[in-house]
Design a protein around this motif. Structure first.
Motif, PDB file in Angstrom:
ATOM      1  N   ILE A 102       2.793  97.495  29.927  1.00 13.21           N
ATOM      2  CA  ILE A 102       2.683  96.089  29.531  1.00 13.21           C
ATOM      3  C   ILE A 102       3.048  95.214  30.719  1.00 13.21           C
ATOM      4  O   ILE A 102       4.123  95.371  31.308  1.00 13.21           O
ATOM      5  CB  ILE A 102       3.615  95.774  28.345  1.00 13.21           C
ATOM      6  CG1 ILE A 102       3.329  96.727  27.182  1.00 13.21           C
ATOM      7  CG2 ILE A 102       3.468  94.330  27.911  1.00 13.21           C
ATOM      8  CD1 ILE A 102       4.351  96.656  26.068  1.00 13.21           C
ATOM      9  N   SER A 103       2.164  94.299  31.073  1.00 17.26           N
ATOM     10  CA  SER A 103       2.397  93.410  32.212  1.00 17.26           C
ATOM     11  C   SER A 103       3.130  92.158  31.754  1.00 17.26           C
ATOM     12  O   SER A 103       2.530  91.230  31.219  1.00 17.26           O
ATOM     13  CB  SER A 103       1.066  93.033  32.872  1.00 17.26           C
ATOM     14  OG  SER A 103       0.428  94.180  33.391  1.00 17.26           O
ATOM     15  N   GLY A 104       4.443  92.140  31.935  1.00 14.80           N
ATOM     16  CA  GLY A 104       5.242  90.966  31.604  1.00 14.80           C
ATOM     17  C   GLY A 104       5.650  90.915  30.150  1.00 14.80           C
ATOM     18  O   GLY A 104       4.983  91.474  29.275  1.00 14.80           O
ATOM     19  N   HIS A 105       6.788  90.247  29.888  1.00 14.10           N
ATOM     20  CA  HIS A 105       7.289  90.104  28.520  1.00 14.10           C
ATOM     21  C   HIS A 105       7.154  88.649  28.091  1.00 14.10           C
ATOM     22  O   HIS A 105       7.758  87.750  28.664  1.00 14.10           O
ATOM     23  CB  HIS A 105       8.752  90.535  28.433  1.00 14.10           C
ATOM     24  CG  HIS A 105       9.276  90.561  27.032  1.00 14.10           C
ATOM     25  ND1 HIS A 105       9.847  89.464  26.432  1.00 14.10           N
ATOM     26  CD2 HIS A 105       9.284  91.544  26.100  1.00 14.10           C
ATOM     27  CE1 HIS A 105      10.197  89.774  25.195  1.00 14.10           C
ATOM     28  NE2 HIS A 105       9.871  91.027  24.965  1.00 14.10           N
ATOM     29  N   THR A 106       6.325  88.422  27.090  1.00 18.46           N
ATOM     30  CA  THR A 106       6.098  87.095  26.523  1.00 18.46           C
ATOM     31  C   THR A 106       6.334  87.176  25.020  1.00 18.46           C
ATOM     32  O   THR A 106       6.471  88.278  24.470  1.00 18.46           O
ATOM     33  CB  THR A 106       4.657  86.628  26.803  1.00 18.46           C
ATOM     34  OG1 THR A 106       3.747  87.532  26.149  1.00 18.46           O
ATOM     35  CG2 THR A 106       4.357  86.616  28.298  1.00 18.46           C
ATOM     36  N   PRO A 107       6.384  86.040  24.320  1.00 20.12           N
ATOM     37  CA  PRO A 107       6.555  86.107  22.859  1.00 20.12           C
ATOM     38  C   PRO A 107       5.499  86.950  22.161  1.00 20.12           C
ATOM     39  O   PRO A 107       5.801  87.664  21.205  1.00 20.12           O
ATOM     40  CB  PRO A 107       6.470  84.630  22.446  1.00 20.12           C
ATOM     41  CG  PRO A 107       6.998  83.889  23.627  1.00 20.12           C
ATOM     42  CD  PRO A 107       6.497  84.656  24.818  1.00 20.12           C
ATOM     43  N   LEU A 108       4.252  86.898  22.628  1.00 16.86           N
ATOM     44  CA  LEU A 108       3.222  87.698  21.960  1.00 16.86           C
ATOM     45  C   LEU A 108       3.407  89.190  22.254  1.00 16.86           C
ATOM     46  O   LEU A 108       3.110  90.040  21.407  1.00 16.86           O
ATOM     47  CB  LEU A 108       1.822  87.219  22.344  1.00 16.86           C
ATOM     48  CG  LEU A 108       1.351  87.335  23.789  1.00 16.86           C
ATOM     49  CD1 LEU A 108       0.667  88.666  24.022  1.00 16.86           C
ATOM     50  CD2 LEU A 108       0.375  86.205  24.113  1.00 16.86           C
ATOM     51  N   VAL A 109       3.922  89.518  23.452  1.00 14.50           N
ATOM     52  CA  VAL A 109       4.243  90.916  23.753  1.00 14.50           C
ATOM     53  C   VAL A 109       5.383  91.388  22.857  1.00 14.50           C
ATOM     54  O   VAL A 109       5.392  92.533  22.386  1.00 14.50           O
ATOM     55  CB  VAL A 109       4.611  91.076  25.243  1.00 14.50           C
ATOM     56  CG1 VAL A 109       5.280  92.420  25.506  1.00 14.50           C
ATOM     57  CG2 VAL A 109       3.367  90.940  26.112  1.00 14.50           C
TER      58      VAL A 109
END
Length: 448
Positions: A130-137
């Motif tokens: 997973i590339s980066g941690h965001t709210p949707l991730v």
């Protein structure tokens, strides 16, 4: 400040300092104590013990006492004053080692070890990168864990502090650049089951290209905001291009249609970005004639103004509206617009899109009848693309599934309203009744 509170206050102020500031303060305190004690000891030995020492000799004895390693050739002392001072140095050494050290030095070592831990991960197989941690991730990870899947995953996070926080709460994290081939190899991208890229469109495109260069056969799923980037992502080798903002717009329109049953010319849309324009297009296709409010003039915008101001809503005749659909850039704007709309019309239907989960309850308390959360929809779209099973919302009103048996599954949704179908990197919103589902289509629909 009372005497019984000053130790707590000192600790509180120290803990607010950064690790570097704590270490620097600790060094200054130790150096100051050693310097003062050396001067006192040198003077005391000459005055009370009648023994002359060099400053270097006095410094040696002070250091030995503070570190509890001994006192060298100076012991024993004949006078009470020097014995008491020696005891003071002993207690000071204990204070420095057992009280100040945990507050100053230990946190620095912990951070140092933590940083080393996030620069590498154990080799993985059949995992999701997973590339980066965001709210949707975050939603995506919750979905794959809540469905009983034991898919290992690793998040490549560029922000070091954020990576450390994620590691502390149990995520497998690699501090690195999602666009760097070396960091992708550290994440064992060649052995991965899938890669998920979710961020702004430029980051998504570059990260997808990097994944494809290192791992030509690993399936890539990506989210997209600007539809014009879709062809570029397709060229970059992305298997699933998901457009959550368009899906939310269509879902809001579908929910309105299901609630009212008939088209209306008294619908007000606040905000004409990607979501708002999708809502407008869907409602017009259905036969409704909505009125659009936006802060900037443009095609299809009927009223130019700030949707958080009462005058703008009055100009839009919101008090006569059958429904108000709100899709503004910031959640605080959505909350205020919802309050104003509900105050102007107590019985109208209000549908709202928010970008953060924390805003859902606030918008509902402000008067919204139906709320869709962007990270929630996007995260579930990602999960449906990676997993081969239906993904439903908490309230079980929106379901996203990958078609494995289109003929059989169509009968199960004949009473539902189809929002859209994602096929071959293209999103088909509100497909016609004769639209034929195919193997591996992603179907999004709203249930009664």
């Amino acid at each position: 400040m009372s005497l019984d509170r000053w130790p707590t206050e000192i600790v509180r102020r120290i803990t607010k300092l950064s690790i570097g500031q704590r270490v620097a303060l600790y060094v200054v305190i130790v150096a100051g104590i050693v310097s003062v004690y050396t001067g006192i000891y040198w003077y005391g030995m000459a005055t009370y013990e009648d023994r002359s020492l060099s400053l270097a000799g006095a410094l040696q004895t002070v250091v030995q006492s503070l570190t509890t390693t001994g006192y060298g050739q100076d012991a024993p002392w004949e006078t009470t004053v020097m014995n008491l001072f020696t005891i003071l140095m002993q207690f000071t050494g204990i204070l420095l080692l057992f009280l100040l050290l945990p507050l100053f030095v230990v946190p620095w070592f912990r951070q140092f070890i933590k940083r080393r831990r996030i620069d590498t991960v154990e080799p993985l197989e059949d995992h999701v990168v997973i590339s980066g941690h965001t709210p949707l991730v975050h939603t995506f990870i919750i979905e794959i864990e809540s469905h009983g899947h034991q898919h290992p995953y690793v998040i490549i996070e560029a922000d070091r502090d954020r990576a450390a926080e994620l590691r502390d709460i149990g995520h497998t994290v690699l501090h690195g650049d999602p666009e760097a081939e070396s960091d992708l190899r550290k994440a064992s991208i060649e052995e991965a089951q899938a890669a998920v890229v979710a961020g702004d469109d430029q980051l998504t495109l570059n990260a997808a290209l990097a994944v494809r260069d290192v791992a030509p056969t690993v399936p890539i799923t990506a989210t997209l905001e600007d539809a014009t980037f879709r062809e570029y992502l397709h060229s970059a080798g992305v298997e699933y291009v998901l457009q959550p903002r368009h899906v939310i717009g269509q879902a809001l329109a579908s929910r309105y249609a299901m609630r009212t049953g008939t088209p209306s010319d008294r619908i007000v849309i606040l905000g004409h970005g990607t979501v708002g324009s999708t809502v407008r297009s869907a409602l017009e296709t259905w036969g409704a004639t909505p009125s659009v409010v936006d802060i900037e003039a443009g095609e299809h915008v009927d009223i130019v103004g700030d949707a958080t101001e009462k005058k703008t809503l009055q100009d839009a005749e919101i008090e006569k509206a059958d429904a108000v659909i709100i899709s503004l850039p910031e959640d605080r704007q959505a909350v205020l617009s919802t309050l104003l709309a509900r105050d102007s019309h107590s019985t109208t239907n209000i549908f709202v899109r928010v970008t953060e989960s924390e805003a859902v309850e606030r918008v509902k308390r402000a008067g919204a009848d139906y709320v869709l959360e962007l990270p929630d929809i996007a995260g579930r779209l990602l999960a449906a693309a990676v997993l081969d099973e239906p993904i439903s919302a908490t309230e079980d009103d929106i379901l996203i599934t990958r078609m494995t048996d289109p003929t059989g599954e169509l009968s199960a949704i004949e009473n539902d309203r189809v929002v859209g179908v994602t096929r071959n990197n293209e999103l088909h919103l509100a497909p016609e009744p004769d639209f034929e589902l195919q193997q591996d289509d992603l179907l999004i629909y709203v249930r009664e």
